[in-house]
Structure formats: structure tokens, C-alpha cells
Write an enzyme that holds these catalytic residues in place. Structure first.
Site, PDB file in Angstrom:
ATOM      1  N   GLU A   7      55.307  13.869  57.321  1.00  0.00           N
ATOM      2  CA  GLU A   7      54.627  13.524  56.064  1.00  0.00           C
ATOM      3  C   GLU A   7      54.063  14.765  55.350  1.00  0.00           C
ATOM      4  OE1 GLU A   7      51.730  10.457  56.873  1.00  0.00           O
ATOM      5  OE2 GLU A   7      53.209   9.155  57.820  1.00  0.00           O
ATOM      6  N   GLU A  61      58.664   6.357  60.113  1.00  0.00           N
ATOM      7  CA  GLU A  61      57.614   5.367  60.364  1.00  0.00           C
ATOM      8  C   GLU A  61      57.735   4.300  59.280  1.00  0.00           C
ATOM      9  OE1 GLU A  61      53.637   6.968  60.239  1.00  0.00           O
ATOM     10  OE2 GLU A  61      54.216   8.764  61.341  1.00  0.00           O
TER      11      GLU A  61
END
Length: 324
Positions: free
Chosen positions: A174, A266
Site C-alpha cells: 500500500e 488484500e
């Protein structure tokens, strides 16, 4: 939509096991999706829940390495942080059981407590003074400290190489956001951090068992085809919104013109396996996040979970071929 063929590892010295997994992913592209589940404690309640509801286990298990960070500030941490670390300790025992006994695929996530300057949950930028932009400059204290931490983790990963176990390695995840210290100075810095790690692990530690998974949808932050085997992104759609995530796929594949395996690193809700079986959007795996995202019906109902895991298009542990 691009179907991936003939995947060549970015590491020219990659192990036969890495090549076998990448070839499997290539063959699977547009024909099925690997079920995945993140676990962040040694109890692994997520796996028990899935098996109870569906009668199946995921083919891919995610393991959290935060407790293996060398520089956790135990003296200046909240009870919540200390509990998270404590519950994560020895999670590698679970990983070893998963890969050696169950023969499932494994992916590692490292919420890396910063090499110095941190308090509490030191992987968050707001909880550390560590400057990632200085860590990419050779010779700085930040650079030296970062390499020291990398070397500790490199030693852990080496143990899996010795046993010929391939790992889907997703570092600096991320990095399109500024919430983690590695993304706090922008995508170019995060890109350089990743490339430093790739060089360290490939050319110094000589690790041959890593499948390098890049985890950001930003074109300007892409690390480069030479250091990425798989491209991925993390998504948290609204509750009970189960789709094929076609738009998000199209966005991600824009980061490189090179056909690459594509994954959901995810996700908070399970994708629609039925839709994927019809549209053939070639997501190769998904990994549901831990705790309430999996073990309650707050995001995905038991009925939806059961349908997904028992769909012909879903690759569960019992369908996974022997890859290592």
C-alpha cells in the site's frame, strides 16, 4: 483484459519452485482464482471459521511478520499494540506447518516497525520520526538501520529457501498511501526502498525462493518489470458488495504494458466468484483480511462465503496441485 503466458521470474536465478508457481499462475489465468486468507495471530481463527462454514480451506494463507520487526519500542507502546505483537509472536510456526504439512501457498505481509524513531505501532508514519527519504541515500544512519532490519528478515526468509519453499513476498504494501512510513514520502521513495530490498535479497542474500509481489496501483510509483513478478493492489469495497472488480483490474494493469500476473493482495469482502467465472477477469488470487473481515458476517455472509469456496472456479487447498 490480458491473459498472462510464459511468466519468467524477475530473478534470473529463481528456484525451480518459484518457476513452478509462476507457471501455474500463468496456466490458471482466466480459468480460476486462488482462495486466500490472511491470519495475524497464532490461533488462526480465520481458517477455523472458513472450514466450519465451507468445509474447505483456502489454497493461499497469508502470514503477518510484524512481531519479527527488530526495533519494536516495547517501553512506549499502548496495550493494544503490545497485544497485537504478543498474539503474532511465533506465527512462523504456523507458516511452517502450512507449507510443510498442508502444502499450501504462503504469502507474507510485514507491517514493519520502523528501524528507529518509533513508538507504539511504529509501522504507521504518525508514530515514527524515521525519514524514508533519507533511507534511500547510501551511507545515512537511516540507510544503515534499514539494511540491518532487512538482513534480519532476510535470514528468516533464507530458512524457507533452504527447505525449497517459495514465498509470495509482498513488501512495502500500500505504498500509494502515506499512512505507513515507507509511503509517507511519496511513491518515488517507496519505489526506491523496494528496489534496495530487491537488490539486497537477490544479490547479497542470494534468495532464490521469493516471488516478488508489487502492491500499488499508481503508475508513477511502479517499481519496474525487472523487480516484480506479480502486480497487486489492496481493496476494501463496501460491505456485501461482491463483484468481479473489473474497473479496479483495468486500473491496475495500466501501471505496466507488460502482461503480469495480477492479484488482490488484500480485500475486505470476498469477490463474486460466479461473476469472475463468467467475465474471466484474470485476478489470480484474493486474500481476505483478518479478524472481523473473515470471522463475522459483517462484510460477507456465511451463505456468500460457502458459495464462493464451493464454486468450480475457486481454487481451494484440496484443488491445489503439488508445486514444491
Amino acid at each position: 483484459m490480458t491473459i498472462v503466458n510464459n511468466v519468467i521470474p524477475c530473478n534470473p536465478n529463481a528456484s525451480g519452485e518459484v518457476r513452478a508457481v509462476l507457471n501455474y499462475l500463468s496456466d490458471l489465468s482466466g480459468k480460476g482464482i486462488i482462495t486466500g486468507q490472511h491470519t495475524q495471530t497464532t490461533v488462526q481463527k480465520e481458517l477455523r471459521y472458513i472450514e466450519d462454514v465451507t468445509g474447505k480451506l483456502p489454497a493461499l494463507c497469508g502470514f503477518e511478520l510484524l512481531a519479527y520487526s527488530p526495533n519494536i519500542n516495547y517501553e512506549d507502546s499502548t496495550e493494544a499494540c503490545l497485544l497485537e505483537v504478543e498474539e503474532n509472536k511465533n506465527t512462523l510456526d504456523n507458516a511452517w506447518d502450512w507449507v510443510l504439512n498442508k502444502k499450501g501457498l504462503a504469502t507474507f505481509t510485514w507491517h514493519w516497525f520502523s528501524p528507529f524513531g518509533s513508538r507504539d505501532k511504529g509501522f504507521y508514519a504518525e508514530n515514527t520520526t524515521f525519514d524514508a527519504s533519507r533511507a534511500i541515500i547510501e551511507g545515512t544512519e537511516e540507510y544503515k538501520a534499514m539494511l540491518s532490519d532487512m538482513d534480519v528478515m532476510g535470514g528468516i526468509l533464507k530458512e524457507f529457501e533452504v527447505k525449497n519453499v517459495p514465498i509470495l513476498w509482498r513488501p512495502f504494501h500500500e505504498s500509494e498511501g502515506t499512512w505507513f512510513w515507507w509511503g509517507s514520502k511519496g511513491p518515488e521513495v517507496a519505489k526506491q526502498l523496494y528496489r534496495i530490498m530487491y537488490d539486497r535479497y537477490t544479490n547479497v542474500h542470494k534468495l532464490k525462493n521469493l516471488i516478488w509481489v508489487w502492491n500499488s496501483p499508481l503508475p508513477e510509483g511502479y517499481v519496474g518489470d525487472d523487480v516484480a513478478d506479480v502486480i497487486s493492489r489492496d481493496l476494501y469495497p463496501p460491505k456485501y458488495q461482491h463483484t468481479d472488480l473489473n474497473k479496479e483490474y483495468d486500473e491496475l494493469v495500466q501501471i505496466t504494458p507488460t502482461p503480469k500476473p495480477v492479484a488482490l493482495g488484500e480485500i475486505g469482502v470476498i469477490p463474486s466468484i460466479q461473476q469472475l467465472s463468467e467475465t474471466k477477469i484474470p485476478w489470480l488470487w484474493f486474500m481476505i483480511w483478518s479478524n472481523d473481515f473473515c470471522t463475522t458476517e459483517e462484510w460477507t455472509t456465511k451463505e456468500e462465503l460457502y458459495k464462493a469456496y464451493n464454486h468450480d472456479y475457486a481454487i481451494t487447498l484440496d484443488k491445489l496441485p503439488k508445486l514444491y
